[in-house]
Motif scaffolding. Sequence first.
Motif, PDB file in Angstrom:
ATOM      1  N   SER A  32      21.901 -12.771  -2.750  1.00  0.00           N
ATOM      2  CA  SER A  32      22.289 -12.192  -4.050  1.00  0.00           C
ATOM      3  C   SER A  32      23.638 -11.482  -3.967  1.00  0.00           C
ATOM      4  CB  SER A  32      21.224 -11.214  -4.527  1.00  0.00           C
ATOM      5  OG  SER A  32      20.018 -11.883  -4.779  1.00  0.00           O
ATOM      6  N   ARG A  90      17.010 -12.705   0.687  1.00  0.00           N
ATOM      7  CA  ARG A  90      17.234 -12.767  -0.764  1.00  0.00           C
ATOM      8  C   ARG A  90      18.318 -11.785  -1.186  1.00  0.00           C
ATOM      9  NH1 ARG A  90      11.331 -13.225  -3.678  1.00  0.00           N
ATOM     10  NH2 ARG A  90      11.098 -15.473  -3.443  1.00  0.00           N
ATOM     11  N   ALA A 104      15.671 -17.633   3.547  1.00  0.00           N
ATOM     12  CA  ALA A 104      14.769 -17.047   2.552  1.00  0.00           C
ATOM     13  C   ALA A 104      13.663 -18.032   2.191  1.00  0.00           C
ATOM     14  CB  ALA A 104      15.547 -16.643   1.299  1.00  0.00           C
ATOM     15  N   ASN A 132      20.045 -18.741   1.934  1.00  0.00           N
ATOM     16  CA  ASN A 132      19.114 -19.461   1.061  1.00  0.00           C
ATOM     17  C   ASN A 132      18.060 -20.203   1.868  1.00  0.00           C
ATOM     18  OD1 ASN A 132      20.104 -18.721  -1.455  1.00  0.00           O
ATOM     19  ND2 ASN A 132      21.592 -20.382  -1.497  1.00  0.00           N
TER      20      ASN A 132
END
Length: 104
Positions: A97, A93, A57, A54
């Motif tokens: 995910s 990302r 990104a 996170n």
Amino acid sequence: MTGIARTPPGPSLLEELERHHDDTPPRGALRTAVLGGAERCATLAHAAALRLHNRLAAEARRGSARRRRTLPVDRVITDEWLARLVASLTHHRNAASALVRIDG
């Protein structure tokens, strides 16, 4: 005496590890023992990986936005540095995910 008889607690994971190794225990086994078991170690590692992806990104998103602002319109498509930042953003990302999908 009434009630449930309690058994004395067994040796901790760290004590068991020290009992089985004469020299320094393996680093992974030591980490697992200190963190309280394999399940807790895996949970903490999963959370740390998610936070890392996170953060990376977000850095790639900010970097690509900053780079796009500095480029003239006709050079945006061909700029290699911007392409690297976008690829990094895509990777992190996707990794985040995937970790979220594994989680629940």
